[in-house]
Design a protein around this motif. Structure first.
Motif, PDB file in Angstrom:
ATOM      1  N   GLN A 167      -9.042   2.991  -0.222  1.00 18.90           N
ATOM      2  CA  GLN A 167      -9.873   3.679   0.764  1.00 18.90           C
ATOM      3  C   GLN A 167      -9.243   3.673   2.149  1.00 18.90           C
ATOM      4  OE1 GLN A 167     -13.063   5.456   0.104  1.00 18.90           O
ATOM      5  NE2 GLN A 167     -12.043   6.182   1.956  1.00 18.90           N
TER       6      GLN A 167
ATOM      7  N   ASN B 113     -11.772   9.385  -7.816  1.00 17.78           N
ATOM      8  CA  ASN B 113     -12.945   8.830  -8.493  1.00 17.78           C
ATOM      9  C   ASN B 113     -13.804   9.926  -9.103  1.00 17.78           C
ATOM     10  OD1 ASN B 113     -14.651   6.449  -9.119  1.00 17.78           O
ATOM     11  ND2 ASN B 113     -16.115   7.468  -7.778  1.00 17.78           N
TER      12      ASN B 113
ATOM     13  N   GLY C 138      -6.440   4.059  -6.454  1.00 16.74           N
ATOM     14  CA  GLY C 138      -6.993   4.627  -5.233  1.00 16.74           C
ATOM     15  C   GLY C 138      -7.267   3.531  -4.232  1.00 16.74           C
TER      16      GLY C 138
ATOM     17  N   GLN D  33      -8.806   8.819  -2.627  1.00 18.21           N
ATOM     18  CA  GLN D  33      -9.446   7.913  -3.573  1.00 18.21           C
ATOM     19  C   GLN D  33     -10.786   8.479  -4.021  1.00 18.21           C
ATOM     20  OE1 GLN D  33     -10.102   3.357  -3.746  1.00 18.21           O
ATOM     21  NE2 GLN D  33     -11.849   4.084  -2.548  1.00 18.21           N
TER      22      GLN D  33
END
Length: 238
Positions: free
Chosen positions: A214, A120, A212, A116
């Motif tokens: 975490q 990003n 995404g 993720q």
């Protein structure tokens, strides 16, 4: 027989020691098992940045996996580098190359944990380099209990793609990270947040699938984890 849905998964890399006296690749079995149970056929992607386009042609969807390392802060414009930051530069170069190509081709992308964070950055965002130093009263995001157990809950944004996939506003997740998303790239939506404010999920609306998370849904500790893989493979099926 219909053509299988081919899902590419990025590998981790390690220096000599343990498994081999020479450098070696690695991936946990449960990444591949989760793809298979969701209806996909996993293939593993070695770190060849110059051949990212050829690898992308072979797959219907891309999973950027996690790992105990960090994206070089210079790649998201930071002139500072926290003492805890460790990098795997060839892995990151390959993951950025194939992720950017997948985004340009609108192929489904799922970033998991460090994946993720990589996603990003590929989308123009930045990262928190060390949560304990940047987040007041932070949770134990590197949970002390086993990774196949939950570490904390996250709140999922109502109306988000993640909310539609999981069908819930809260889910218990596992947690194994010291970094996190700081600012999101243009057009990226934050869709999950931990109680301490740490960003736990991002998505890009208007794409076939760009998500995404975490945490590590491949451990399948809850039905929403399984739903994420099913939705991703379904999007890759087209």
């Amino acid at each position: 027989m219909s053509r299988p849905v081919i899902i590419g998964l990025t590998l981790d890399s390690e220096q000599p020691g343990g498994y081999s006296k020479f450098p070696w690749y690695a991936i946990r079995e449960n990444y591949c098992g989760a793809v298979v149970r969701a209806g996909g056929l996993p293939i593993l992607l070695p770190h060849e940045p110059d051949h990212a386009a050829e690898y992308l042609d072979l797959i219907d969807g891309l999973i950027v996996t996690g790992g105990a390392f960090d994206v070089d802060p210079a790649l998201f414009g930071s002139q500072d580098r926290h003492d805890t930051v460790t990098t795997k530069d060839r892995r990151t170069a390959f993951e950025l190359a194939i992720t950017r190509l997948a985004l340009a081709a609108d192929k489904p992308v799922l970033g998991i944990c460090g994946g993720q964070q990589l996603l990003n950055v590929a989308l123009g965002g930045t990262l928190v380099q060390h949560i304990p130093d940047e987040v007041a009263d932070a949770l134990a995001h590197e949970q002390p209990n086993p990774r196949n157990e939950p570490g904390h809950e996250v709140a999922i944004t109502e109306g988000s793609i993640l909310h539609r996939i999981t069908g819930t506003a809260r889910v218990a997740v596992n947690s194994a990270h010291h970094q996190a998303v700081k600012t999101v790239g243009p057009g990226v939506i934050i869709d999950a947040v931990a109680p301490d404010g740490v960003i736990e999920g991002i998505e890009m609306p208007g794409r076939r699938f760009c998500l995404g998370v975490q945490w590590h849904p491949e451990f399948e500790i809850s039905p929403p984890d399984e739903a994420i893989f099913r939705a991703f493979v379904a999007a890759a099926r087209g």
